[in-house]
Design a protein around this motif. Sequence first.
Motif, PDB file in Angstrom:
ATOM      1  N   THR A   6       0.854  -1.173   0.000  1.00 21.06           N
ATOM      2  CA  THR A   6       0.000   0.000   0.000  1.00 21.06           C
ATOM      3  C   THR A   6       0.894   1.228   0.000  1.00 21.06           C
ATOM      4  OG1 THR A   6      -1.614  -1.169   1.321  1.00 21.06           O
ATOM      5  CG2 THR A   6      -1.802   1.212   1.271  1.00 21.06           C
ATOM      6  N   THR A   7       0.662   2.137  -0.931  1.00 21.05           N
ATOM      7  CA  THR A   7       1.496   3.334  -0.974  1.00 21.05           C
ATOM      8  C   THR A   7       0.750   4.578  -0.534  1.00 21.05           C
ATOM      9  OG1 THR A   7       0.973   3.671  -3.298  1.00 21.05           O
ATOM     10  CG2 THR A   7       2.968   2.425  -2.791  1.00 21.05           C
ATOM     11  N   GLN A   8      -0.544   4.446  -0.251  1.00 16.60           N
ATOM     12  CA  GLN A   8      -1.308   5.577   0.252  1.00 16.60           C
ATOM     13  C   GLN A   8      -1.900   5.222   1.602  1.00 16.60           C
ATOM     14  OE1 GLN A   8      -4.098   6.731  -2.808  1.00 16.60           O
ATOM     15  NE2 GLN A   8      -2.593   8.143  -3.648  1.00 16.60           N
ATOM     16  N   TYR A   9      -1.871   6.200   2.506  1.00 16.67           N
ATOM     17  CA  TYR A   9      -2.257   5.951   3.887  1.00 16.67           C
ATOM     18  C   TYR A   9      -3.283   6.973   4.371  1.00 16.67           C
ATOM     19  CZ  TYR A   9       1.892   3.079   3.685  1.00 16.67           C
ATOM     20  OH  TYR A   9       2.810   2.139   3.333  1.00 16.67           O
ATOM     21  N   THR A  10      -4.099   6.563   5.331  1.00 21.67           N
ATOM     22  CA  THR A  10      -5.036   7.475   5.978  1.00 21.67           C
ATOM     23  C   THR A  10      -4.261   8.374   6.939  1.00 21.67           C
ATOM     24  OG1 THR A  10      -5.453   5.980   7.816  1.00 21.67           O
ATOM     25  CG2 THR A  10      -6.890   5.758   5.870  1.00 21.67           C
ATOM     26  N   ILE A  11      -4.928   9.374   7.487  1.00 21.91           N
ATOM     27  CA  ILE A  11      -4.276  10.261   8.445  1.00 21.91           C
ATOM     28  C   ILE A  11      -3.847   9.472   9.682  1.00 21.91           C
ATOM     29  CG2 ILE A  11      -4.652  12.202  10.017  1.00 21.91           C
ATOM     30  CD1 ILE A  11      -6.244  13.539   7.810  1.00 21.91           C
ATOM     31  N   THR A  12      -4.676   8.554  10.131  1.00 18.53           N
ATOM     32  CA  THR A  12      -4.322   7.746  11.302  1.00 18.53           C
ATOM     33  C   THR A  12      -3.101   6.884  11.010  1.00 18.53           C
ATOM     34  OG1 THR A  12      -6.595   7.730  12.087  1.00 18.53           O
ATOM     35  CG2 THR A  12      -5.148   6.008  12.931  1.00 18.53           C
ATOM     36  N   GLN A  13      -3.043   6.275   9.848  1.00 24.20           N
ATOM     37  CA  GLN A  13      -1.876   5.477   9.486  1.00 24.20           C
ATOM     38  C   GLN A  13      -0.639   6.357   9.358  1.00 24.20           C
ATOM     39  OE1 GLN A  13      -3.643   3.758   5.967  1.00 24.20           O
ATOM     40  NE2 GLN A  13      -3.732   1.730   6.919  1.00 24.20           N
ATOM     41  N   ALA A  14      -0.787   7.540   8.764  1.00 28.17           N
ATOM     42  CA  ALA A  14       0.337   8.469   8.637  1.00 28.17           C
ATOM     43  C   ALA A  14       0.823   8.911  10.012  1.00 28.17           C
ATOM     44  CB  ALA A  14      -0.073   9.675   7.800  1.00 28.17           C
ATOM     45  N   HIS A  15      -0.096   9.083  10.942  1.00 24.55           N
ATOM     46  CA  HIS A  15       0.257   9.423  12.319  1.00 24.55           C
ATOM     47  C   HIS A  15       1.124   8.329  12.927  1.00 24.55           C
ATOM     48  CE1 HIS A  15      -0.380   9.413  16.669  1.00 24.55           C
ATOM     49  NE2 HIS A  15      -1.115   8.336  16.522  1.00 24.55           N
ATOM     50  N   ARG A  16       0.747   7.073  12.715  1.00 22.23           N
ATOM     51  CA  ARG A  16       1.530   5.948  13.247  1.00 22.23           C
ATOM     52  C   ARG A  16       2.892   5.848  12.573  1.00 22.23           C
ATOM     53  NH1 ARG A  16      -3.535   1.982  12.885  1.00 22.23           N
ATOM     54  NH2 ARG A  16      -4.604   2.645  14.778  1.00 22.23           N
ATOM     55  N   ILE A  17       2.944   6.114  11.285  1.00 25.99           N
ATOM     56  CA  ILE A  17       4.195   6.012  10.525  1.00 25.99           C
ATOM     57  C   ILE A  17       5.194   7.079  10.951  1.00 25.99           C
ATOM     58  CG2 ILE A  17       5.198   6.323   8.216  1.00 25.99           C
ATOM     59  CD1 ILE A  17       2.561   5.049   7.148  1.00 25.99           C
ATOM     60  N   THR A  18       4.733   8.309  11.069  1.00 23.90           N
ATOM     61  CA  THR A  18       5.638   9.436  11.317  1.00 23.90           C
ATOM     62  C   THR A  18       5.827   9.764  12.784  1.00 23.90           C
ATOM     63  OG1 THR A  18       3.855  11.061  11.179  1.00 23.90           O
ATOM     64  CG2 THR A  18       5.007  10.506   9.128  1.00 23.90           C
ATOM     65  N   GLY A  19       4.873   9.380  13.614  1.00 21.03           N
ATOM     66  CA  GLY A  19       4.940   9.767  15.021  1.00 21.03           C
ATOM     67  C   GLY A  19       4.405  11.167  15.269  1.00 21.03           C
ATOM     68  N   ARG A  20       3.955  11.850  14.231  1.00 27.77           N
ATOM     69  CA  ARG A  20       3.349  13.174  14.372  1.00 27.77           C
ATOM     70  C   ARG A  20       1.887  13.005  14.754  1.00 27.77           C
ATOM     71  NH1 ARG A  20       8.002  13.678  12.762  1.00 27.77           N
ATOM     72  NH2 ARG A  20       8.950  15.549  11.927  1.00 27.77           N
ATOM     73  N   SER A  21       1.333  13.976  15.456  1.00 27.04           N
ATOM     74  CA  SER A  21      -0.072  13.880  15.848  1.00 27.04           C
ATOM     75  C   SER A  21      -0.969  14.043  14.634  1.00 27.04           C
ATOM     76  CB  SER A  21      -0.411  14.944  16.893  1.00 27.04           C
ATOM     77  OG  SER A  21      -0.423  16.228  16.292  1.00 27.04           O
ATOM     78  N   ARG A  22      -2.184  13.530  14.750  1.00 24.00           N
ATOM     79  CA  ARG A  22      -3.155  13.675  13.659  1.00 24.00           C
ATOM     80  C   ARG A  22      -3.454  15.146  13.409  1.00 24.00           C
ATOM     81  NH1 ARG A  22      -7.971   9.916  15.201  1.00 24.00           N
ATOM     82  NH2 ARG A  22      -8.897  11.395  13.780  1.00 24.00           N
ATOM     83  N   THR A  23      -3.499  15.939  14.480  1.00 21.99           N
ATOM     84  CA  THR A  23      -3.764  17.371  14.349  1.00 21.99           C
ATOM     85  C   THR A  23      -2.663  18.052  13.544  1.00 21.99           C
ATOM     86  OG1 THR A  23      -4.865  17.333  16.489  1.00 21.99           O
ATOM     87  CG2 THR A  23      -4.249  19.486  15.638  1.00 21.99           C
ATOM     88  N   THR A  24      -1.412  17.693  13.811  1.00 20.89           N
ATOM     89  CA  THR A  24      -0.287  18.265  13.064  1.00 20.89           C
ATOM     90  C   THR A  24      -0.379  17.888  11.593  1.00 20.89           C
ATOM     91  OG1 THR A  24       1.144  18.227  15.004  1.00 20.89           O
ATOM     92  CG2 THR A  24       2.235  18.278  12.850  1.00 20.89           C
TER      93      THR A  24
END
Length: 107
Positions: A6-24
């Motif tokens: 999978t090369t596209q991610y939801t905001i929640t998945q991106a949050h887990r990947i980067t460690g940045r908050s969903r708000t950020t």
Amino acid sequence: MTTSPTTQYTITQAHRITGRSRTTLQRHLKKGVLSSTTDEFKNVRIDASELMRVYGADQCDFARARGEEGVCSTGSKRSSNKSRRSTPNAAASGNNSKPKSKCCRKR
């Protein structure tokens, strides 16, 4: 760094990947720092290359998007909820076994 099929991610998945908050992440999307697309259900999708461009490939752990257990980005093993519970003996001795960083906590 390992990428998944999978090369596209939801905001929640991106949050887990980067460690940045969903708000950020949402703020960066709104400001145009991070670009995204929407799927047929109007869900935001962020491309893996976009996460690596903005946050750096060394900061992206794609295994976390799939919820894999094991070692977190700090190098410590994730603990189970049972081991994090405070007991009267642990509290009295001052030996509380809470993880040292937020990324080690189970979500």
